[in-house]
Design a protein around this motif. Sequence first.
Motif, PDB file in Angstrom:
ATOM      1  N   UNK A 446       0.825  -1.205   0.000  1.00 43.51           N
ATOM      2  CA  UNK A 446       0.000   0.000   0.000  1.00 43.51           C
ATOM      3  C   UNK A 446       0.863   1.262   0.000  1.00 43.51           C
ATOM      4  N   UNK A 447       1.891   1.271   0.833  1.00 41.94           N
ATOM      5  CA  UNK A 447       2.772   2.435   0.884  1.00 41.94           C
ATOM      6  C   UNK A 447       3.481   2.665  -0.440  1.00 41.94           C
ATOM      7  N   UNK A 448       3.840   1.570  -1.119  1.00 44.97           N
ATOM      8  CA  UNK A 448       4.514   1.692  -2.409  1.00 44.97           C
ATOM      9  C   UNK A 448       3.582   2.284  -3.458  1.00 44.97           C
ATOM     10  N   UNK A 449       2.331   1.812  -3.460  1.00 39.96           N
ATOM     11  CA  UNK A 449       1.350   2.350  -4.419  1.00 39.96           C
ATOM     12  C   UNK A 449       1.075   3.828  -4.132  1.00 39.96           C
ATOM     13  N   UNK A 475      -8.419  -3.204  -4.349  1.00 36.09           N
ATOM     14  CA  UNK A 475      -9.252  -2.254  -3.597  1.00 36.09           C
ATOM     15  C   UNK A 475      -8.772  -2.129  -2.158  1.00 36.09           C
ATOM     16  N   UNK A 476      -8.281  -3.236  -1.586  1.00 40.32           N
ATOM     17  CA  UNK A 476      -7.771  -3.177  -0.209  1.00 40.32           C
ATOM     18  C   UNK A 476      -6.529  -2.302  -0.116  1.00 40.32           C
ATOM     19  N   UNK A 477      -5.890  -2.047  -1.269  1.00 38.26           N
ATOM     20  CA  UNK A 477      -4.708  -1.190  -1.309  1.00 38.26           C
ATOM     21  C   UNK A 477      -5.048   0.217  -1.802  1.00 38.26           C
ATOM     22  N   UNK A 478      -6.362   0.496  -1.947  1.00 40.26           N
ATOM     23  CA  UNK A 478      -6.846   1.814  -2.405  1.00 40.26           C
ATOM     24  C   UNK A 478      -6.312   2.177  -3.787  1.00 40.26           C
ATOM     25  N   UNK A 479      -6.168   1.175  -4.644  1.00 39.53           N
ATOM     26  CA  UNK A 479      -5.709   1.441  -6.004  1.00 39.53           C
ATOM     27  C   UNK A 479      -6.854   2.054  -6.810  1.00 39.53           C
ATOM     28  N   UNK A 480      -6.613   3.137  -7.556  1.00 39.23           N
ATOM     29  CA  UNK A 480      -7.673   3.741  -8.377  1.00 39.23           C
ATOM     30  C   UNK A 480      -8.252   2.740  -9.379  1.00 39.23           C
ATOM     31  N   UNK A 481      -9.560   2.822  -9.625  1.00 32.63           N
ATOM     32  CA  UNK A 481     -10.271   1.968 -10.582  1.00 32.63           C
ATOM     33  C   UNK A 481     -10.347   0.502 -10.170  1.00 32.63           C
ATOM     34  N   UNK A 482      -9.990   0.194  -8.914  1.00 33.43           N
ATOM     35  CA  UNK A 482     -10.020  -1.204  -8.474  1.00 33.43           C
ATOM     36  C   UNK A 482     -11.445  -1.732  -8.397  1.00 33.43           C
ATOM     37  N   UNK A 483     -12.415  -0.843  -8.237  1.00 31.94           N
ATOM     38  CA  UNK A 483     -13.814  -1.278  -8.117  1.00 31.94           C
ATOM     39  C   UNK A 483     -14.386  -1.748  -9.458  1.00 31.94           C
ATOM     40  N   UNK A 572       8.415  -5.457  -3.211  1.00 34.06           N
ATOM     41  CA  UNK A 572       7.872  -4.442  -4.118  1.00 34.06           C
ATOM     42  C   UNK A 572       8.251  -3.046  -3.633  1.00 34.06           C
ATOM     43  N   UNK A 573       8.414  -2.904  -2.319  1.00 30.89           N
ATOM     44  CA  UNK A 573       8.729  -1.600  -1.727  1.00 30.89           C
ATOM     45  C   UNK A 573      10.125  -1.115  -2.083  1.00 30.89           C
ATOM     46  N   UNK A 574      10.953  -1.971  -2.689  1.00 31.39           N
ATOM     47  CA  UNK A 574      12.285  -1.528  -3.108  1.00 31.39           C
ATOM     48  C   UNK A 574      12.203  -0.652  -4.350  1.00 31.39           C
ATOM     49  N   UNK A 575      11.115  -0.795  -5.121  1.00 37.10           N
ATOM     50  CA  UNK A 575      11.002  -0.038  -6.372  1.00 37.10           C
ATOM     51  C   UNK A 575      11.095   1.481  -6.191  1.00 37.10           C
ATOM     52  N   UNK A 576      10.434   2.069  -5.172  1.00 39.51           N
ATOM     53  CA  UNK A 576      10.594   3.520  -5.000  1.00 39.51           C
ATOM     54  C   UNK A 576      12.052   3.944  -4.826  1.00 39.51           C
ATOM     55  N   UNK A 577      12.861   3.109  -4.192  1.00 29.48           N
ATOM     56  CA  UNK A 577      14.279   3.449  -4.031  1.00 29.48           C
ATOM     57  C   UNK A 577      14.993   3.430  -5.381  1.00 29.48           C
TER      58      UNK A 577
END
Length: 783
Positions: A446-449, A475-483, A572-577
């Motif tokens: 979620x933090x990465x998204x 949707x549990x990660x609040x991704x846009x258009x997930x619905x 996945x959280x390594x990607x922002x770095x």
Amino acid sequence: MPVNAQNDVIENGLSAADVAQRVAAGQTNDVPARASRTVGQIVRANVFTRINAIFGVLFAIILSTGYFVDGLFGLLIIFNSGIGMIQELRAKRTLEQLAIVGQARPRVRRDGVASDLPPNEVVLDDVIELGPGDQIVVDGETLAADSLEVDESLLTGESDPVVKHPGDQVLSGSFVVAGGGAYRATKVGKDAYAAKLADEASKFTLVKSELRSGIDKILKYITWMLIPAGALTIYNQLFNVNAPWADAVRGMVAALVPMVPEGLVLLTSVAFAVGVVRLGRRQCLVQELPAIEGLARVDVVCADKTGTLTENGMRLAEVRQFDGDVSQALAALARTEARPNASLQAIAEAYPEDPGWTATAVAPFSSARKWSGASFGGDHWVLGAPDVLLPPDSTERAEAERIGAQGLRVLLLGHTDVQVDSPDAPGNVTPKALVMLEQKVRPDAKGTIEYFDSQGVTVKVISGDNAVSVGAVAASLDLPNAQNPVDARTLPETSEELADTVENGGVFGRVTPAQKRAMVGALQSRGHTVAMTGDGVNDVLALKDADIGVAMGAGSPATRSVAQIVLLDNKFATLPHVVGEGRRVIGNIERVSNLFLTKTVYSVLLALMVGIAQVNYPFLPRHVTVIAWFTIGIPAFVLSLAPNNERARTGFVSRVLRLAIPSGAVIATVTFVSYMLVHGKATPQQAGTTALITLMIVGLWVLAIVARPYKWWKIGLIGVMTLGSVLLFVLPFARKFFELDTSDAGYTWTAILWAAIGVVLVEAVWWIQRAIASRRAAVAGGA
């Protein structure tokens, strides 16, 4: 070979004596190691450069005059070579250590025991086991095949998997998509089909990036500028100016040295190499250096669900039975594949008792089919996606959709009327049970998204799982258009309509490997820079076609082999770095490019002005050396390694030249004017000092502009450089060493006045450029 002997070879592989014999004969898979140039190549590449050659010749000329202090610029040869070698050697060591961890390790049978070996330890005639996702590391002949399907698209371009039977050839560079088996190595090392391709693809390289190609283009422009300016300077200093030979040579060298942007290429290489080392500490293997830069330009990240947003492992949550007990059927199915996927592993853990059923036919799971199965005599069972195995109006399918909406992976266990390996399979399926598997969402997903969303990067989830289930996780990660998840079976086939759908959608389920590839291409056709993340064999084609392929370290060897970046920690959280590191490289190199190119522009123009006026060049080589220290060299080195999270933009060359050319022209003009106002009535030392004060002040202001937006350390850097410059003119020993004369206050005020005019003009250039950039951004946004 007799059948018994061949079976013995398949079962046991080579003996230790056989292996030793082949090693002694040089029949090993001795291919070039991934990641780097040799130490010798690194030394030669950093020492024998065009810039070092130019400086070496000028250094020798200065030494011939006896003015050794004016040869200080010769230290740049040592600094450029030393810093470049140290950083690249550090990067080489980091890459090689990570590459050993991340490389595909084939499973080789020797003396009846199968073990994972490094690819370079494979020898001719080794027996190598194969399973889903395995990369074929050497060419060979299939010895055993259990519904073995191999994807050779990376070699042949043919997208359909090829079914392999005993006796068929397999090629290095291909990978297994379904089934299993074993093959015997027939060509190893450089004789293997894909050895040359792999060698080229895995080299440590600092080229083929937009940033470096832009710098190369700039250097071409500079080369053309240097020729007339250099020729005029040499002629003027040696023939027109009535000065002793030694003084004329010193003036000539002083004019030529600053024309060369000596640190630009060096700092670009250093920034890349430092990026590799920094990411290496985060267990991120950069298999191609430009990938650091490329990911900083990405505006769409296509993420697979399993293994990226969720953890790899699964747990059997519930089995909802429709007709009698199915525990034995599930236990039997879980044991039919030698290399079960995560779903079958979870079922096997839940049903540890082997029912003892003997499979007469097996259909291993493949991403294209979305189901697997086995026939036990006349009893045929299938396990797979309910929406693939059941008709749309099925109540069991509707129930599976409802459960999948909660984020669970739902599989259907069914009984069928045809043998599972027949062309008509799966046939008519009778539902027997719904198998529900839990996947744990990664805590850092979620933090990465949210990070990508804040940076204007769109994340799209592209998965082979049920669209509703994928949408629930997203949707549990609040991704846009997930619905509003999209079932890929409804995707249009025309490229334009596909591009529209993919661009507007956020979550896609039931995507086949070929569709993943097509979706990446559709986004690229709309001008997007696309990164694809994945860990399964179904992601390979899309990873290869994406601008940047990112594989998980725990994923299949095939995905790791085609990706530019491998996240060895599976986070996945390594990607922002990685994105941040790319932005640091691009943003900081753009900053220092402004400094170096401004210097080149004013040096060339000042040399032309002095040559046309036929007067002595105002500076000595020691002066241009100290100018480089305080206004460019030291600040550029600090700025190139500093944090920088500005989003990467295209148009690097034009943006740098728009600031460097007018700023350089202003500096050259005000320096020349202040010099000519005192030339003839002041001593050569006083005239040179006047010009130097003007140039230093405006040069430091350009540094202040380039350093914006300000932070405390940037203000400190500018302050230290300014203090050093002031002390140069104040301290008696410094004035003596650098042959400066500030005794006439009138000349000093003349220098300061023209410097102030230069500061105002350079500041105006910056504000005008900002206004133009804002207007262009507004127009682009409106369009």
